[in-house]
Design a protein around this motif. Structure first.
Motif, PDB file in Angstrom:
ATOM      1  N   GLU A 193      60.846  53.922  -2.848  1.00  0.00           N
ATOM      2  CA  GLU A 193      59.870  54.345  -1.401  1.00  0.00           C
ATOM      3  C   GLU A 193      58.617  53.261  -1.008  1.00  0.00           C
ATOM      4  O   GLU A 193      58.299  53.906  -0.158  1.00  0.00           O
ATOM      5  CB  GLU A 193      59.848  55.322  -1.708  1.00  0.00           C
ATOM      6  N   LEU A 194      58.521  52.601  -1.623  1.00  0.00           N
ATOM      7  CA  LEU A 194      56.776  51.545  -1.908  1.00  0.00           C
ATOM      8  C   LEU A 194      56.944  50.724  -0.595  1.00  0.00           C
ATOM      9  O   LEU A 194      55.683  50.728  -0.054  1.00  0.00           O
ATOM     10  CB  LEU A 194      57.106  51.075  -3.058  1.00  0.00           C
ATOM     11  N   TYR A 195      58.468  50.075  -0.739  1.00  0.00           N
ATOM     12  CA  TYR A 195      57.828  48.741   0.484  1.00  0.00           C
ATOM     13  C   TYR A 195      57.592  49.351   1.999  1.00  0.00           C
ATOM     14  O   TYR A 195      57.024  49.694   2.855  1.00  0.00           O
ATOM     15  CB  TYR A 195      59.059  48.099   0.346  1.00  0.00           C
ATOM     16  N   THR A 196      58.719  50.574   1.625  1.00  0.00           N
ATOM     17  CA  THR A 196      58.410  51.427   3.275  1.00  0.00           C
ATOM     18  C   THR A 196      57.058  52.026   3.406  1.00  0.00           C
ATOM     19  O   THR A 196      56.537  51.616   4.442  1.00  0.00           O
ATOM     20  CB  THR A 196      59.464  52.431   3.448  1.00  0.00           C
ATOM     21  N   ALA A 197      56.209  52.096   2.461  1.00  0.00           N
ATOM     22  CA  ALA A 197      55.064  52.416   2.879  1.00  0.00           C
ATOM     23  C   ALA A 197      54.231  52.117   3.178  1.00  0.00           C
ATOM     24  O   ALA A 197      53.297  52.561   3.685  1.00  0.00           O
ATOM     25  CB  ALA A 197      55.189  53.866   1.366  1.00  0.00           C
ATOM     26  N   MET A 198      54.212  51.129   2.439  1.00  0.00           N
ATOM     27  CA  MET A 198      53.453  50.188   2.846  1.00  0.00           C
ATOM     28  C   MET A 198      53.141  49.280   4.192  1.00  0.00           C
ATOM     29  O   MET A 198      53.060  49.286   4.883  1.00  0.00           O
ATOM     30  CB  MET A 198      53.567  48.753   1.944  1.00  0.00           C
ATOM     31  N   GLU A 199      54.755  48.969   4.254  1.00  0.00           N
ATOM     32  CA  GLU A 199      55.061  48.477   6.050  1.00  0.00           C
ATOM     33  C   GLU A 199      54.965  49.548   6.803  1.00  0.00           C
ATOM     34  O   GLU A 199      54.248  48.859   7.253  1.00  0.00           O
ATOM     35  CB  GLU A 199      56.250  48.048   5.675  1.00  0.00           C
ATOM     36  N   THR A 200      54.790  50.790   6.283  1.00  0.00           N
ATOM     37  CA  THR A 200      54.757  51.629   7.569  1.00  0.00           C
ATOM     38  C   THR A 200      53.010  51.682   7.494  1.00  0.00           C
ATOM     39  O   THR A 200      51.922  52.871   8.570  1.00  0.00           O
ATOM     40  CB  THR A 200      55.369  52.748   7.582  1.00  0.00           C
ATOM     41  N   GLY A 201      52.375  51.653   6.806  1.00  0.00           N
ATOM     42  CA  GLY A 201      50.703  51.879   6.586  1.00  0.00           C
ATOM     43  C   GLY A 201      50.333  53.268   5.397  1.00  0.00           C
ATOM     44  O   GLY A 201      49.415  53.635   6.317  1.00  0.00           O
ATOM     45  N   THR A 202      51.455  53.845   5.192  1.00  0.00           N
ATOM     46  CA  THR A 202      51.606  55.131   4.188  1.00  0.00           C
ATOM     47  C   THR A 202      50.699  55.504   3.554  1.00  0.00           C
ATOM     48  O   THR A 202      49.865  56.045   3.290  1.00  0.00           O
ATOM     49  CB  THR A 202      53.097  55.863   4.404  1.00  0.00           C
ATOM     50  N   VAL A 203      50.560  54.531   2.843  1.00  0.00           N
ATOM     51  CA  VAL A 203      49.508  53.720   2.027  1.00  0.00           C
ATOM     52  C   VAL A 203      48.912  52.425   2.046  1.00  0.00           C
ATOM     53  O   VAL A 203      49.786  51.200   2.558  1.00  0.00           O
ATOM     54  CB  VAL A 203      50.582  54.102  -0.048  1.00  0.00           C
ATOM     55  N   ASP A 204      48.227  51.957   1.583  1.00  0.00           N
ATOM     56  CA  ASP A 204      47.242  50.457   1.957  1.00  0.00           C
ATOM     57  C   ASP A 204      47.439  49.955   0.273  1.00  0.00           C
ATOM     58  O   ASP A 204      46.881  48.627   0.851  1.00  0.00           O
ATOM     59  CB  ASP A 204      45.755  51.248   1.486  1.00  0.00           C
ATOM     60  N   ALA A 205      47.321  50.507  -0.576  1.00  0.00           N
ATOM     61  CA  ALA A 205      47.518  49.792  -2.201  1.00  0.00           C
ATOM     62  C   ALA A 205      48.832  50.126  -2.973  1.00  0.00           C
ATOM     63  O   ALA A 205      49.269  51.712  -3.418  1.00  0.00           O
ATOM     64  CB  ALA A 205      46.221  50.173  -2.517  1.00  0.00           C
ATOM     65  N   GLN A 206      49.003  49.348  -4.116  1.00  0.00           N
ATOM     66  CA  GLN A 206      49.607  49.689  -5.105  1.00  0.00           C
ATOM     67  C   GLN A 206      48.479  48.607  -6.469  1.00  0.00           C
ATOM     68  O   GLN A 206      48.745  48.275  -6.300  1.00  0.00           O
ATOM     69  CB  GLN A 206      51.148  49.505  -5.163  1.00  0.00           C
ATOM     70  N   ASP A 207      49.871  49.565  -7.237  1.00  0.00           N
ATOM     71  CA  ASP A 207      49.470  48.863  -8.422  1.00  0.00           C
ATOM     72  C   ASP A 207      50.463  48.352  -9.403  1.00  0.00           C
ATOM     73  O   ASP A 207      51.435  48.868  -9.721  1.00  0.00           O
ATOM     74  CB  ASP A 207      48.322  49.388  -9.675  1.00  0.00           C
ATOM     75  N   HIS A 208      51.047  47.154  -9.921  1.00  0.00           N
ATOM     76  CA  HIS A 208      52.434  47.422 -10.491  1.00  0.00           C
ATOM     77  C   HIS A 208      52.059  45.144 -10.743  1.00  0.00           C
ATOM     78  O   HIS A 208      51.600  44.666 -10.796  1.00  0.00           O
ATOM     79  CB  HIS A 208      53.696  46.304  -9.446  1.00  0.00           C
ATOM     80  N   PRO A 209      53.065  45.085 -11.775  1.00  0.00           N
ATOM     81  CA  PRO A 209      52.860  43.532 -12.773  1.00  0.00           C
ATOM     82  C   PRO A 209      53.449  42.574 -11.554  1.00  0.00           C
ATOM     83  O   PRO A 209      54.150  42.759 -10.597  1.00  0.00           O
ATOM     84  CB  PRO A 209      53.772  44.247 -13.898  1.00  0.00           C
ATOM     85  N   ILE A 210      52.649  41.459 -11.515  1.00  0.00           N
ATOM     86  CA  ILE A 210      53.330  40.677 -10.338  1.00  0.00           C
ATOM     87  C   ILE A 210      54.724  40.008 -10.293  1.00  0.00           C
ATOM     88  O   ILE A 210      55.142  39.855  -9.483  1.00  0.00           O
ATOM     89  CB  ILE A 210      52.998  39.569 -10.443  1.00  0.00           C
ATOM     90  N   SER A 211      54.988  40.577 -11.607  1.00  0.00           N
ATOM     91  CA  SER A 211      57.536  40.321 -11.650  1.00  0.00           C
ATOM     92  C   SER A 211      57.564  41.711 -10.356  1.00  0.00           C
ATOM     93  O   SER A 211      58.589  41.315  -9.506  1.00  0.00           O
ATOM     94  CB  SER A 211      57.568  40.388 -12.769  1.00  0.00           C
ATOM     95  N   ILE A 212      57.250  41.800 -10.666  1.00  0.00           N
ATOM     96  CA  ILE A 212      57.583  43.126  -9.292  1.00  0.00           C
ATOM     97  C   ILE A 212      57.118  42.843  -8.066  1.00  0.00           C
ATOM     98  O   ILE A 212      57.650  42.952  -7.211  1.00  0.00           O
ATOM     99  CB  ILE A 212      56.788  44.853 -10.085  1.00  0.00           C
ATOM    100  N   VAL A 213      56.016  42.635  -7.816  1.00  0.00           N
ATOM    101  CA  VAL A 213      55.235  41.864  -6.777  1.00  0.00           C
ATOM    102  C   VAL A 213      55.957  41.240  -5.976  1.00  0.00           C
ATOM    103  O   VAL A 213      56.642  41.272  -5.036  1.00  0.00           O
ATOM    104  CB  VAL A 213      53.629  42.011  -6.872  1.00  0.00           C
ATOM    105  N   TRP A 214      56.624  40.020  -6.820  1.00  0.00           N
ATOM    106  CA  TRP A 214      57.329  39.005  -6.157  1.00  0.00           C
ATOM    107  C   TRP A 214      59.271  39.477  -6.072  1.00  0.00           C
ATOM    108  O   TRP A 214      59.699  39.012  -4.834  1.00  0.00           O
ATOM    109  CB  TRP A 214      57.184  37.905  -7.265  1.00  0.00           C
ATOM    110  N   SER A 215      59.528  40.277  -6.909  1.00  0.00           N
ATOM    111  CA  SER A 215      60.869  40.572  -6.673  1.00  0.00           C
ATOM    112  C   SER A 215      61.062  41.770  -4.963  1.00  0.00           C
ATOM    113  O   SER A 215      61.924  41.332  -4.572  1.00  0.00           O
ATOM    114  CB  SER A 215      61.375  41.113  -7.880  1.00  0.00           C
TER     115      SER A 215
END
Length: 352
Positions: A193-215
């Motif tokens: 659910e995270l991508y959509t939440a960031m896209e819509t501005g529901t959340v501002d930030a997140q933390d994940h390893p860079i491999s997940i940030v990329w993929s």
């Protein structure tokens, strides 16, 4: 009954258990990561190794990208037997076995080498064994990795930069507490659910390893990446314990060996791809911050260790630190407050 019929029946009775033990079987493996992630690549390697080790008797079908549900749904599915094998980050199992939260404490692992040394040894084996109470067979530790923060507002260099951000977290109590201490508003949320939440501005930030940030394509909806490396997250591969115990000892060993070999492969992929991913994220327009005041972050999140010890004791922390060996300067002294590892570091290491 003639002697010939008796002999035939006796032979069938002897053969039947062997045939049942090595009957054709298809196992359903689920994970929540994108199918472009190293988790998918390593899952495919696992399936190949299992097929090879059982001479084609066991086939593994892979369902990635959370198509069989989020982490908690997949874990519940494995416990009930509707899913055979799944992979989720260690924080998702702490609700079943709270002691496992020790592995997710901020800065408990200073680097990958130490994490692997602990997880692949007796301490890791003992941790996996805890899950048998929950009808789960822990096959191996794979890797999510060291967590980096991304956000859509501004660079993160110091704890003050986190203050006020709506921060997606996983379900880990220590991580939620850490972000609360940093002044963020933590919002636990499944990865799917995270991508959509960031896209819509529901959340501002997140933390994940860079491999997940990329993929996961987070660079499309986040502008800033900070290599804070505030926690290391392992990835557990677990199997329905009843299903595992129904297999012959030979095939049980095949599954465990395949899980560990594929896990090593996934870790190698992560380490190999890291610098390339950072370059590609920069090419996509992300502003990457490496000058992070790690010591300041460690000081702020220090109480998470105290909270864990108050709830669970310090046995697992002691076991992890005892197995680490290379961290003599970070022993926990409850009287002096539980001090996270690596407090002498002042910048986050890009290679973690």
């Amino acid at each position: 009954m003639t002697p010939m019929i008796k002999t035939t029946l006796a032979s069938l009775l002897l053969i039947a258990p062997l045939s049942a033990a090595h009957a054709q079987m298809t196992l359903k493996l689920a994970h929540a990561a994108p199918t472009t992630d190293t988790q998918q690549q390593a899952a495919e390697r696992f399936a190949e190794l299992v097929k090879e080790g059982t001479d084609g008797e066991i086939t593994v079908n892979i369902f990635g990208n959370g198509v069989l549900g989020g982490d908690q749904q997949m874990i519940a599915g494995v416990r009930s037997g509707t899913i055979d094998i799944e992979m989720s980050g260690n924080p998702n199992f702490a609700g079943l076995q709270p002691a496992l939260g020790a592995f997710d404490l901020p800065y408990i692992f200073p680097d990958r080498k130490t994490a692997y040394q602990v997880l692949d040894g007796k301490v890791g084996d003992d941790a996996l064994a805890l899950l048998k109470e929950d009808n789960l067979k822990g096959l191996a530790f794979w890797e999510v990795g060291f967590r980096a923060m991304t956000n859509s507002k501004h660079p993160i260099k110091t704890p003050a930069d986190v203050d006020g951000l709506v921060m997606r977290t996983n379900s880990n109590k220590s991580l939620i507490e850490a972000f609360s201490l940093l002044g963020a508003n933590p919002v636990p949320m499944p990865l799917g659910e995270l991508y959509t939440a960031m896209e819509t501005g529901t959340v501002d930030a997140q933390d994940h390893p860079i491999s997940i940030v990329w993929s996961a394509g987070f660079y499309e909806v986040q502008d800033y990446l900070s290599l804070t490396n505030q926690a290391y997250t392992s990835l557990l591969m677990v199997m329905n314990d009843d299903k595992f115990e129904s297999l012959s000892p030979e095939y049980q060993q095949v599954l465990v060996s395949a899980a560990r070999e594929a896990g090593d492969y996934q870790r190698e992929l992560n380490a190999k791809n890291e610098q390339k991913i950072l370059a590609e994220l920069a090419d996509k327009g992300m502003k990457i911050e490496t000058d992070v005041d790690t010591a300041a972050f460690q000081k702020v999140v220090l109480p998470t260790w105290d909270s864990y010890i108050a709830a669970n004791g310090r046995d697992w922390i002691d076991a992890i630190q005892g197995a680490s060996q290379a961290s003599a300067d970070v022993d926990v002294d409850v009287d002096d407050k539980a001090e996270p590892q690596g407090t002498q570091k002042t910048t986050a290491a890009v290679t973690q």
